[in-house]
Write a protein that holds these residues in place. Structure first.
Motif, PDB file in Angstrom:
ATOM      1  N   PHE A 226       2.136 114.251 -40.743  1.00 10.02           N
ATOM      2  CA  PHE A 226       0.960 114.812 -40.297  1.00 10.02           C
ATOM      3  C   PHE A 226       0.950 115.713 -41.412  1.00 10.02           C
ATOM      4  O   PHE A 226      -0.751 115.232 -41.760  1.00 10.02           O
ATOM      5  N   LYS A 227       0.987 116.259 -42.203  1.00 13.16           N
ATOM      6  CA  LYS A 227       0.004 117.795 -43.182  1.00 13.16           C
ATOM      7  C   LYS A 227      -0.354 116.793 -44.064  1.00 13.16           C
ATOM      8  O   LYS A 227      -1.414 116.755 -44.703  1.00 13.16           O
TER       9      LYS A 227
ATOM     10  N   ALA B 175      -9.311 120.601 -38.226  1.00  9.66           N
ATOM     11  CA  ALA B 175      -9.244 118.992 -39.323  1.00  9.66           C
ATOM     12  C   ALA B 175     -10.922 118.236 -38.651  1.00  9.66           C
ATOM     13  O   ALA B 175     -11.284 117.167 -39.411  1.00  9.66           O
TER      14      ALA B 175
ATOM     15  N   SER C 277      -0.983 113.730 -44.211  1.00  3.98           N
ATOM     16  CA  SER C 277      -2.262 112.128 -43.842  1.00  3.98           C
ATOM     17  C   SER C 277      -3.583 112.898 -44.315  1.00  3.98           C
ATOM     18  O   SER C 277      -3.443 113.964 -44.080  1.00  3.98           O
TER      19      SER C 277
ATOM     20  N   LYS D  33      -6.400 113.114 -40.397  1.00  3.20           N
ATOM     21  CA  LYS D  33      -5.585 113.611 -38.808  1.00  3.20           C
ATOM     22  C   LYS D  33      -5.485 112.735 -37.883  1.00  3.20           C
ATOM     23  O   LYS D  33      -6.180 112.899 -36.758  1.00  3.20           O
TER      24      LYS D  33
ATOM     25  N   LEU E  83      -0.342 114.533 -33.607  1.00  2.00           N
ATOM     26  CA  LEU E  83       0.045 116.167 -33.734  1.00  2.00           C
ATOM     27  C   LEU E  83       0.845 116.017 -31.688  1.00  2.00           C
ATOM     28  O   LEU E  83       1.253 117.197 -31.490  1.00  2.00           O
TER      29      LEU E  83
ATOM     30  N   GLU F 208     -12.088 117.850 -35.841  1.00  2.36           N
ATOM     31  CA  GLU F 208     -11.873 116.346 -35.050  1.00  2.36           C
ATOM     32  C   GLU F 208     -12.427 116.600 -33.793  1.00  2.36           C
ATOM     33  O   GLU F 208     -12.445 115.433 -33.439  1.00  2.36           O
TER      34      GLU F 208
END
Length: 348
Positions: free
Chosen positions: A290-291, A173, A293, A296, A301, A175
Motif C-alpha cells: 500500500f505504501k 493521501a 503504490s 492509494k 487499506l 482521497e
C-alpha cells in the motif's frame, strides 16, 4: 489428538491461498469484497430476527422444555435455589439482550461485523459500478447496527479507532476531505460513546459479569500450561479440562480467549509462532504494498485494517476457532496483499 480440528486448520490455509490467487489474478477485486458484504446481509437477517422477538421465543421454549409455563415462572423458581458456575453462566446468556445471530457469542458476531464494516467502507469508496458502491454503503449501515446491538464494548471501540485511522490515511493521501475526517470523528465518537455506556442487561454475580476478570483467569491457566509443556502443549481441546481448576465461581470456557496463548497451551510454541506469522505477514506485506503504490487504494487499506482488527481481537477472544469469522478474515487478508497497482510495475 484431534484430527477434525487439524483438518480445519489445514482447510484454513488452503482457503487463504485460494483467495490470494483469486485476488492476485483478478482485476476486479471489489467483486470479492462485494460477496463478503452480501454474506453480512444473511447474518444480519438472523441477528435482527433475534432482536425482534427471537430471543424472547428462545427463553419461552427453554422454560417449556424444563416444565414451566413461562420464562418468568422458570426464573422465579431458579433464583430460589443455588447453582454452580456453568448453570449461572447459561442463565446469564438467557437473560442477556445481546444478539449473537449464527455465531457462538455476541463478541464473535461483533468481530465479524467489524471486519465486514471496514471492507464495506472500501467498497463504498471504489470508483467502479454504482451497484457495488451501493452494496458497500448499505452493508456499512447494517454492519454498524448489528455491531451496536451486540453491545461488545471492546469491538465497538476497536472499530471506531480503525475507522478513524482509515479516514486519516486517506485524508493524508488526499482521497477524502478534511470535513469527511471530522465527520467520521464526530459520528464515530457519538456511536462509540452510546455503545460503551449501554449495559449488558441483567447479570448474575460480579465474577460472571466481569468479562475482563474472566479473561485474566483464562490467561493465568494458559500460562500455567505453557510453563509445564512449552514446546509440545497438552493437545487440542485440553484447555477446558485445566480450566476447571479455576475458582468455583469462575465463568467456564473451552478457549483461552487469546489465540496465541490457546495455540501455545494446546499445540506448543511453534504452533503459536506459526499463527503469529500466518496472520501477521499478510498484514505487513499488504501495508508495504500500500505504501509503495502510487495511487492509494481505499479497498486495500480497508482490508489491511480489517485484518489488523481480526488479529487484535484474537488476543481477547476465540475468533480463530469459529470458521465463519476466520474464513471471512482470511479472504480479507488475501485482498489486503494486492492493491490498485503493482509496486514492482510502479518502480519499473
Amino acid at each position: 489428538k484431534d484430527p477434525w480440528g487439524g483438518a480445519v486448520f489445514v482447510l484454513y490455509g488452503a482457503f487463504f491461498y485460494a483467495s490470494a490467487i483469486a485476488a492476485l489474478t483478478s482485476k476486479r477485486r471489489h467483486v470479492i469484497a462485494a460477496v463478503i458484504c452480501l454474506g453480512m446481509l444473511f447474518v444480519a437477517q438472523n441477528a435482527f430476527f433475534q432482536l425482534m422477538g427471537g430471543l424472547a421465543k428462545t427463553r419461552e421454549l427453554f422454560a417449556q422444555e424444563n416444565g414451566f409455563s413461562s420464562f418468568a415462572a422458570y426464573t422465579n423458581e431458579w433464583f430460589k435455589t443455588s447453582h454452580d458456575a456453568a448453570d449461572t453462566y447459561n442463565m446469564n446468556r438467557l437473560l442477556s439482550p445481546r444478539i449473537s445471530a449464527t455465531f457462538t457469542s455476541p463478541n464473535i458476531l461483533a468481530s465479524y461485523a467489524m471486519i465486514v464494516f471496514l471492507v464495506s467502507l472500501g467498497l463504498w469508496k471504489t470508483k467502479d459500478e454504482k451497484i457495488l458502491r451501493f452494496i458497500g454503503i448499505f452493508t456499512a449501515v447494517v454492519s454498524l447496527a448489528v455491531l451496536f446491538f451486540t453491545r461488545s464494548k471492546s469491538v465497538i471501540v476497536l472499530t471506531f479507532v480503525l475507522t478513524l485511522i482509515w479516514s486519516f490515511v486517506l485524508f493524508r493521501a488526499k482521497e477524502v476531505s478534511l470535513n469527511f475526517l471530522i465527520s467520521v470523528f464526530i459520528v464515530g465518537s457519538v456511536f462509540t460513546t452510546m455503545g460503551f455506556v449501554w449495559g449488558y442487561g441483567s447479570n448474575l454475580g460480579k465474577k460472571l459479569s466481569s468479562s475482563g476478570g474472566a479473561r485474566l483467569a483464562y490467561w493465568k491457566v494458559a500460562f500455567n500450561m505453557v510453563k509445564q509443556k512449552a514446546l509440545t502443549g497438552y493437545g487440542m481441546n485440553t484447555f477446558e479440562r485445566y480450566c476447571k481448576t479455576m475458582a468455583p465461581n469462575s465463568e467456564p470456557s473451552k478457549f483461552v480467549h487469546n489465540a496465541i496463548l490457546n495455540m501455545w497451551a494446546e499445540l506448543g510454541m511453534f504452533a503459536a509462532l506459526g499463527w503469529l506469522l500466518a496472520c501477521g505477514l499478510p498484514i505487513t506485506n499488504g501495508w508495504d504494498n500500500f505504501k509503495a503504490s502510487v495511487k492509494k487504494d481505499a479497498l486495500q487499506l480497508s482490508c489491511i485494517l480489517a485484518s489488523g482488527g481480526f488479529f487484535i481481537h484474537n488476543l481477547l477472544d476465540f475468533d480463530f476457532y469459529v470458521p465463519g469469522v476466520t474464513v471471512t478474515a482470511l479472504a480479507v487478508m488475501a485482498l489486503a496483499i494486492c492493491g490498485h497497482d503493482d509496486p514492482k510495475e510502479t518502480q519499473n
